[in-house]
Every structure is written in C-alpha cells, then in structure tokens.
Enzyme design. Sequence first.
Site, mmCIF file in Angstrom:
data_model
loop_
_atom_site.group_PDB
_atom_site.id
_atom_site.type_symbol
_atom_site.label_atom_id
_atom_site.label_comp_id
_atom_site.label_asym_id
_atom_site.label_seq_id
_atom_site.Cartn_x
_atom_site.Cartn_y
_atom_site.Cartn_z
ATOM 1 C CE1 TYR A 1 -14.930 14.951 23.008
ATOM 2 C CE2 TYR A 1 -17.173 14.123 23.269
ATOM 3 C CZ TYR A 1 -16.086 14.841 23.757
ATOM 4 O OH TYR A 1 -16.174 15.466 24.978
ATOM 5 C CG HIS B 1 -7.863 -4.745 6.501
ATOM 6 N ND1 HIS B 1 -7.221 -5.820 5.914
ATOM 7 C CD2 HIS B 1 -7.531 -3.671 5.743
ATOM 8 C CE1 HIS B 1 -6.544 -5.422 4.841
ATOM 9 N NE2 HIS B 1 -6.709 -4.114 4.737
ATOM 10 C CG HIS C 1 -4.941 0.733 5.106
ATOM 11 N ND1 HIS C 1 -6.328 0.792 5.058
ATOM 12 C CD2 HIS C 1 -4.584 -0.314 4.328
ATOM 13 C CE1 HIS C 1 -6.771 -0.179 4.267
ATOM 14 N NE2 HIS C 1 -5.732 -0.877 3.824
ATOM 15 C CD GLU D 1 -3.010 -1.086 0.240
ATOM 16 O OE1 GLU D 1 -2.913 -0.270 -0.700
ATOM 17 O OE2 GLU D 1 -3.970 -1.854 0.361
ATOM 18 C CG HIS E 1 -9.241 -2.027 1.141
ATOM 19 N ND1 HIS E 1 -8.343 -1.696 0.142
ATOM 20 C CD2 HIS E 1 -8.487 -2.522 2.154
ATOM 21 C CE1 HIS E 1 -7.120 -1.997 0.539
ATOM 22 N NE2 HIS E 1 -7.185 -2.493 1.755
#
Length: 218
Positions: free
Chosen positions: A117, A92, A90, A71, A157
Amino acid sequence: MNDPRRAVTEAGRRLHALGLSPGNSGNISVRTPDGVLVTPTGRGLDGLTPEELAALDTDGTHRAGPPPTKEVPLHLALYARDPSARAVVHLHSAHAVAVSCLKTDDPYNCLPPLTAYFVMSVGRTPLIPYAAPGDEALAAHVRAVPFPFRAALLANHGPVVTGGDMEQAVRSAIEVEETARLHLLLQGHRARPLNPAQIADLARRHGAHWPAAPVAGR
C-alpha cells in the site's frame, strides 16, 4: 473538489484529530483555477473556517485573507514540478519527523518499500536537504530532485505530500506516517522490504509510483 475551502478545513480537522499536526504545526493548500488557497500562519489546523484561508495568485502574491503560512515557496515548488498536483499537505507528524532526522545511505529513498500500500499510494520518497522553514532554499531543494515524487521528507522537519485531490493527499500523508512508524519499529531487525520484481508487479497491476532514481552520491 467542489468546495476547495471546505476541503482544506475538513482535511485540517481530520489530520489534527489523528494527531498528525500537533499544536499550530502543519499547513495545507489546494490549487484553484486562479491561484492557491493555503492555511494561514500561526494557526492550528483543527479550528480553521473556510473564510480564514489565504488566497494567493499563481505566482504566490497574497491576494486576500490572513497572512499565509511561511511555507508558501515550498507549496508553489511542488505545484510547479507536478502539474497534476491539486493539493499539498505538510505535517510535523512524529514518526515521519523522526525518520527525517535519521542518517540515510540513500537520500533518494529514505522510506523503504515495506508494504504494497505504501508503494501503490505514495511511492519513492526522497529526503530533501535541510533548510530553515520558509527559506527559499527549501523550495530550491525540492525543485532539484531529479525524478518525480508524490511525497518527500524534509530533513529534520517532516513530511510533505501532494495529491491529485485533497482526499488523495490526506490518505498519502497518513500512509507516510504509518510507514515511518513501521520503519522505526523495524530498526535493529532484519527487515524484508518488497523487492524490485514485486514493485514492478504492483506498477503493472495498480500503477504504483516508483520511478527510477540516480544512485545517491553520483
């Protein structure tokens, strides 16, 4: 961020302990004066040591360490579009991934402003069109978003979040997951998100990040 290598590995352990990076999923990077440090490919975030990070030049050229996550183009695209970003996370994480699989009427706003928030720490969150993990098309989709953002959901994703430092990126990633969980809990109910006046008040009081976005489909 005095020790960027340690910041990455400690963030990885924290996110894994919270259940937000199952298995070998997820990747983290930090911007340094001479490039980017990023987690290696095929490794979970829970057991990394500072010496095991991949070092890249500012253009993404692999300079030292193990092979980096696939990535890398995604991380570089996020740094390129936001000079203030110093860290990228990043994940999952389950609830955010679930929301990334839902159809939406507004891809520029796929997580509603349910709490103050979320508006203050994350802000408007676009849904990035699907492309295979690591594909340059994914980075191109990120570059094409027509307004500034701190977090996005990659379609089918998962979430990607930037921060002015690693701590901010981690906190925002956690907030994205919590807001996604609330969003799913409210499916089928009459949710009451914050209205534009309330968001504007948060922007005035706390610098909330909710930039104007074009109407989806135009």
